[in-house]
Design a protein around this motif. Structure first.
Motif, PDB file in Angstrom:
ATOM      1  N   TYR A  12      22.576  -4.583  34.154  1.00 31.05           N
ATOM      2  CA  TYR A  12      21.223  -4.103  33.865  1.00 31.05           C
ATOM      3  C   TYR A  12      20.773  -3.025  34.843  1.00 31.05           C
ATOM      4  O   TYR A  12      20.244  -2.003  34.443  1.00 31.05           O
ATOM      5  N   ALA A  13      20.987  -3.230  36.114  1.00 30.91           N
ATOM      6  CA  ALA A  13      20.480  -2.296  37.123  1.00 30.91           C
ATOM      7  C   ALA A  13      21.352  -1.057  37.280  1.00 30.91           C
ATOM      8  O   ALA A  13      20.903  -0.056  37.826  1.00 30.91           O
ATOM      9  N   ASP A  14      22.595  -1.105  36.814  1.00 30.83           N
ATOM     10  CA  ASP A  14      23.537  -0.020  37.075  1.00 30.83           C
ATOM     11  C   ASP A  14      23.864   0.851  35.868  1.00 30.83           C
ATOM     12  O   ASP A  14      24.750   1.687  35.949  1.00 30.83           O
ATOM     13  N   CYS A  15      23.192   0.679  34.744  1.00 33.41           N
ATOM     14  CA  CYS A  15      23.587   1.434  33.565  1.00 33.41           C
ATOM     15  C   CYS A  15      22.402   2.183  32.970  1.00 33.41           C
ATOM     16  O   CYS A  15      21.252   1.899  33.257  1.00 33.41           O
ATOM     17  N   ASP A  16      22.720   3.174  32.139  1.00 39.79           N
ATOM     18  CA  ASP A  16      21.647   3.913  31.475  1.00 39.79           C
ATOM     19  C   ASP A  16      21.524   3.440  30.025  1.00 39.79           C
ATOM     20  O   ASP A  16      22.425   2.815  29.477  1.00 39.79           O
ATOM     21  N   PHE A  17      20.384   3.744  29.430  1.00 40.61           N
ATOM     22  CA  PHE A  17      20.089   3.270  28.076  1.00 40.61           C
ATOM     23  C   PHE A  17      21.144   3.697  27.072  1.00 40.61           C
ATOM     24  O   PHE A  17      21.668   2.891  26.313  1.00 40.61           O
ATOM     25  N   GLU A  18      21.429   4.994  27.043  1.00 40.56           N
ATOM     26  CA  GLU A  18      22.310   5.534  26.013  1.00 40.56           C
ATOM     27  C   GLU A  18      23.710   4.941  26.082  1.00 40.56           C
ATOM     28  O   GLU A  18      24.243   4.473  25.074  1.00 40.56           O
ATOM     29  N   GLU A  19      24.309   4.952  27.259  1.00 44.37           N
ATOM     30  CA  GLU A  19      25.674   4.453  27.418  1.00 44.37           C
ATOM     31  C   GLU A  19      25.778   2.980  27.031  1.00 44.37           C
ATOM     32  O   GLU A  19      26.719   2.558  26.382  1.00 44.37           O
ATOM     33  N   THR A  20      24.804   2.193  27.431  1.00 43.50           N
ATOM     34  CA  THR A  20      24.817   0.765  27.131  1.00 43.50           C
ATOM     35  C   THR A  20      24.632   0.502  25.644  1.00 43.50           C
ATOM     36  O   THR A  20      25.350  -0.315  25.062  1.00 43.50           O
ATOM     37  N   PRO A  48      21.000  -8.850  24.363  1.00 45.90           N
ATOM     38  CA  PRO A  48      21.110 -10.245  24.829  1.00 45.90           C
ATOM     39  C   PRO A  48      21.567 -10.337  26.285  1.00 45.90           C
ATOM     40  O   PRO A  48      22.686 -10.739  26.597  1.00 45.90           O
ATOM     41  N   TRP A  49      20.689  -9.958  27.201  1.00 41.71           N
ATOM     42  CA  TRP A  49      21.005  -9.969  28.629  1.00 41.71           C
ATOM     43  C   TRP A  49      21.226 -11.394  29.109  1.00 41.71           C
ATOM     44  O   TRP A  49      20.528 -12.313  28.718  1.00 41.71           O
ATOM     45  N   VAL A  50      22.205 -11.560  29.983  1.00 38.41           N
ATOM     46  CA  VAL A  50      22.541 -12.867  30.550  1.00 38.41           C
ATOM     47  C   VAL A  50      22.247 -12.823  32.045  1.00 38.41           C
ATOM     48  O   VAL A  50      22.706 -11.919  32.746  1.00 38.41           O
ATOM     49  N   ASN A  51      21.479 -13.792  32.531  1.00 37.99           N
ATOM     50  CA  ASN A  51      21.230 -13.899  33.966  1.00 37.99           C
ATOM     51  C   ASN A  51      22.494 -14.402  34.645  1.00 37.99           C
ATOM     52  O   ASN A  51      23.148 -15.328  34.149  1.00 37.99           O
ATOM     53  N   ALA A  52      22.836 -13.792  35.758  1.00 34.63           N
ATOM     54  CA  ALA A  52      24.050 -14.190  36.465  1.00 34.63           C
ATOM     55  C   ALA A  52      23.959 -13.764  37.921  1.00 34.63           C
ATOM     56  O   ALA A  52      23.216 -12.850  38.267  1.00 34.63           O
ATOM     57  N   ILE A  53      24.729 -14.438  38.734  1.00 35.67           N
ATOM     58  CA  ILE A  53      24.932 -14.016  40.109  1.00 35.67           C
ATOM     59  C   ILE A  53      26.351 -13.465  40.153  1.00 35.67           C
ATOM     60  O   ILE A  53      27.314 -14.187  39.914  1.00 35.67           O
ATOM     61  N   LEU A  54      26.470 -12.178  40.408  1.00 33.41           N
ATOM     62  CA  LEU A  54      27.770 -11.519  40.390  1.00 33.41           C
ATOM     63  C   LEU A  54      28.207 -11.197  41.814  1.00 33.41           C
ATOM     64  O   LEU A  54      27.421 -10.702  42.620  1.00 33.41           O
ATOM     65  N   LEU A  55      29.457 -11.474  42.103  1.00 32.98           N
ATOM     66  CA  LEU A  55      30.014 -11.199  43.417  1.00 32.98           C
ATOM     67  C   LEU A  55      31.185 -10.244  43.275  1.00 32.98           C
ATOM     68  O   LEU A  55      31.977 -10.353  42.354  1.00 32.98           O
ATOM     69  N   ASN A  56      31.313  -9.340  44.228  1.00 30.92           N
ATOM     70  CA  ASN A  56      32.459  -8.452  44.298  1.00 30.92           C
ATOM     71  C   ASN A  56      33.126  -8.710  45.641  1.00 30.92           C
ATOM     72  O   ASN A  56      32.589  -8.371  46.691  1.00 30.92           O
ATOM     73  N   ILE A  57      34.280  -9.351  45.588  1.00 34.04           N
ATOM     74  CA  ILE A  57      34.983  -9.719  46.820  1.00 34.04           C
ATOM     75  C   ILE A  57      36.240  -8.863  46.932  1.00 34.04           C
ATOM     76  O   ILE A  57      37.107  -8.903  46.075  1.00 34.04           O
ATOM     77  N   ASP A  58      36.318  -8.074  48.000  1.00 33.02           N
ATOM     78  CA  ASP A  58      37.478  -7.248  48.274  1.00 33.02           C
ATOM     79  C   ASP A  58      38.189  -7.795  49.513  1.00 33.02           C
ATOM     80  O   ASP A  58      37.535  -8.193  50.481  1.00 33.02           O
ATOM     81  N   CYS A  59      39.500  -7.785  49.487  1.00 31.27           N
ATOM     82  CA  CYS A  59      40.264  -8.202  50.643  1.00 31.27           C
ATOM     83  C   CYS A  59      40.354  -7.042  51.626  1.00 31.27           C
ATOM     84  O   CYS A  59      40.550  -5.897  51.241  1.00 31.27           O
ATOM     85  N   ALA A  60      40.220  -7.365  52.892  1.00 33.82           N
ATOM     86  CA  ALA A  60      40.329  -6.338  53.921  1.00 33.82           C
ATOM     87  C   ALA A  60      41.801  -5.927  54.061  1.00 33.82           C
ATOM     88  O   ALA A  60      42.699  -6.748  54.008  1.00 33.82           O
ATOM     89  N   GLU A  61      41.994  -4.635  54.234  1.00 33.69           N
ATOM     90  CA  GLU A  61      43.355  -4.136  54.433  1.00 33.69           C
ATOM     91  C   GLU A  61      43.759  -4.340  55.882  1.00 33.69           C
ATOM     92  O   GLU A  61      42.943  -4.221  56.794  1.00 33.69           O
ATOM     93  N   LYS A  62      45.031  -4.628  56.099  1.00 33.34           N
ATOM     94  CA  LYS A  62      45.537  -4.853  57.465  1.00 33.34           C
ATOM     95  C   LYS A  62      46.118  -3.601  58.021  1.00 33.34           C
ATOM     96  O   LYS A  62      46.580  -2.748  57.419  1.00 33.34           O
TER      97      LYS A  62
END
Length: 62
Positions: A12-20, A48-62
């Motif tokens: 919802y917060a990251d998209c524009d009307f037309e593209e969605t 039909p928006w769905v409420n969710a808690i979304l996480l983006n987990i990236d592994c740190a590079e060594k």
């Protein structure tokens, strides 16, 4: 909040009307050009928006 499109998930917060609206199969790009901003906003909010808690987990590079 998110909505599942035909090929992608749209946030919802990251998209524009037309593209969605096109990505969800509600309108085509040609139909979008004929609509007012108010009509686009109403169609976008009616998805039909769905409420969710979304996480983006990236592994740190060594």
């Amino acid at each position: 909040m998110y909505v599942q499109g035909n090929k992608n998930i749209h946030l919802y917060a990251d998209c524009d009307f037309e593209e969605t609206l096109v990505g969800c199969g509600i309108y085509t790009w040609e139909e979008i050009q004929e609509l007012s901003v108010e009509e686009l906003e109403n169609a976008f909010d009616a998805l039909p928006w769905v409420n969710a808690i979304l996480l983006n987990i990236d592994c740190a590079e060594k």
